[in-house]
Design a protein around this motif. Structure first.
Motif, short mmCIF file in Angstrom:
data_model
loop_
_atom_site.label_atom_id
_atom_site.label_comp_id
_atom_site.label_asym_id
_atom_site.label_seq_id
_atom_site.Cartn_x
_atom_site.Cartn_y
_atom_site.Cartn_z
N ILE A 308 24.36 -73.88 26.12
CA ILE A 308 24.11 -74.90 25.08
C ILE A 308 25.37 -75.72 24.84
N HIS A 309 26.50 -75.02 24.64
CA HIS A 309 27.78 -75.71 24.42
C HIS A 309 28.90 -74.71 24.64
N SER A 310 29.97 -75.15 25.25
CA SER A 310 31.10 -74.25 25.53
C SER A 310 31.68 -73.66 24.25
N ASP A 311 31.61 -74.41 23.14
CA ASP A 311 32.11 -73.88 21.86
C ASP A 311 31.32 -72.66 21.42
N PHE A 312 30.02 -72.64 21.71
CA PHE A 312 29.18 -71.51 21.33
C PHE A 312 29.64 -70.23 22.02
N GLU A 313 30.05 -70.37 23.27
CA GLU A 313 30.52 -69.19 24.01
C GLU A 313 31.92 -68.80 23.56
N ARG A 314 32.79 -69.77 23.40
CA ARG A 314 34.17 -69.48 23.03
C ARG A 314 34.28 -68.83 21.66
N GLY A 315 33.46 -69.29 20.71
CA GLY A 315 33.53 -68.75 19.36
C GLY A 315 32.39 -67.82 19.01
N PHE A 359 22.31 -68.73 17.65
CA PHE A 359 23.66 -68.24 17.92
C PHE A 359 24.55 -68.50 16.70
N ARG A 360 25.32 -67.50 16.33
CA ARG A 360 26.34 -67.64 15.29
C ARG A 360 27.71 -67.68 15.97
N PHE A 361 28.52 -68.68 15.63
CA PHE A 361 29.81 -68.81 16.28
C PHE A 361 30.82 -69.44 15.32
N ASN A 362 32.08 -69.34 15.69
CA ASN A 362 33.13 -69.91 14.86
C ASN A 362 34.30 -70.32 15.77
N VAL A 363 34.67 -71.58 15.73
CA VAL A 363 35.80 -72.06 16.53
C VAL A 363 36.77 -72.83 15.64
#
Length: 363
Positions: A308-315, A359-363
């Motif tokens: 979906i987005h690289s930020d989702f994976e990174r955070g 997805f829950r994420f935090n960057v």
């Protein structure tokens, strides 16, 4: 995902492409009608997406897609440049899998490049050209390894492996039927043309395809060949499919129902392509968008989020997951959560086909 449609000239490749994509690629009764490849994007049929769309009425519905490429017809000698061989081989290097169209119908009005209908001979022509091209590629690779070996003895095992593969190819067998040992699995042979997964599409006459039971000796032979090499096989009448795709959706559904078929041949081809490549879809939902995302089987939650987005994976923090069947039973995310069907999954969770995920994420 990119699928290449290949085969000898005049077997129905462009007709099938037209049917798959609803495009109007030239389809004519002479060899090499297709020179530069035609490309079309096709949505993956997914009733789950339709159901979710009825629930959310989103601004956008985004299904998974497959790119189909209609590649020039191949003839014997393609590996050394005969016909349009060089173009054929360069285009096929770019696809993930091969749909090999094989003619199984007799028609004096449609010229066969080899003068007669013989599916096993036609399959062998295409397969052999891919193998010969792989042998040439492998020869260059072995030569590079032998030169590098003088300064790096760790390459001995790779050289032994390549020589073993060379012997296999020289015996007329494809790279995809070469069994890799556990120690060899770290070596990449995916770039070889004959390693690409194959679906044989048996292009039948109307009478054969729409009969209750296919009684066609050509088709039977293709089924046996596909089973021996663990390839897929699918009966289709490309001409009929091209007519079916022109019908309105409701007319198409009624027509197939009258014939006792749940899906068109094209829908089955798309689904078989998905299966052959080991692909699945997970779903995201909301009032703005309902969408299907394509991933490989075995993908973990953070990597799925990264689609979906690289930020989702990174955070990545966690994935909130409900299986589609559980969601459908209640028709609501809050109710599914209330029933304890929404799970909180971490980094090691392997995403399943039909998972609906937030997805829950935090960057």
């Amino acid at each position: 995902m990119k699928i290449g449609i290949v085969g000898l000239p005049n077997v129905g490749k462009s007709t099938l492409f037209n049917a798959i994509t609803g495009a109007r690629a030239p389809a004519a009764n002479y060899p090499f009608c297709t020179i530069e490849p035609n490309v079309g994007m096709v949505t993956v049929p997914d009733p789950r997406l339709d159901f979710l769309g009825e629930i959310y009425h989103p601004k956008r519905m985004v299904p998974a897609v497959i790119e189909f490429v209609d590649i020039a017809g191949l003839v014997a000698g393609a590996s050394v440049g005969e016909g349009l061989g060089n173009k054929f081989l360069s285009h096929i290097r770019e696809v993930d899998a091969i749909v090999h169209v094989v003619r199984c119908f007799e028609d004096e009005g449609v010229v066969h490049v080899n003068g007669s209908v013989d599916p096993l001979r036609d399959i062998e022509v295409v397969s052999l050209e891919l193998i010969l091209a792989d042998i040439e590629t492998l020869e260059r690779r072995i030569l590079r390894i032998e030169k590098a070996l003088k300064g790096d003895k760790t390459l001995i095992s790779e050289l032994d492996f390549m020589n073993e593969l060379m012997h296999w190819l020289q015996s007329g067998k494809s790279a995809r039927s070469f069994v890799l040992s556990n120690s060899d699995k770290k070596l990449d042979i995916s770039q070889f043309l004959s390693y690409k997964p194959v679906i044989y599409v048996a292009n039948l006459s109307d009478d054969d395809f729409f009969s209750d039971e296919i009684d066609n000796i050509h088709f039977t032979k293709i089924v046996e060949t596909a089973a021996n090499e663990a390839s897929g096989v699918l009966p289709i009448c490309a001409g009929a499919e091209q007519e079916i795709i022109r019908l309105d959706p409701d007319e198409r559904e009624a027509f197939l129902k009258d014939l006792g078929k749940r899906q068109s041949g094209l829908d089955r081809l798309i689904n078989e392509s998905y299966r052959l490549l080991g692909l699945i879809s997970f779903l995201t939902i909301g009032e703005d968008e309902v969408r299907a995302w394509t991933i490989s089987e075995g993908t973990k939650a953070p990597q799925a989020a990264g689609v979906i987005h690289s930020d989702f994976e990174r955070g990545f923090i966690r994935a909130e997951v409900v299986q589609f069947d559980d969601f459908r039973a209640y028709g609501s995310w809050p109710v599914a959560r209330e029933k304890g069907l929404v799970r909180s999954e971490g980094k090691d969770y392997i995403v399943k086909d039909g998972d609906i995920i937030t997805f829950r994420f935090n960057v």
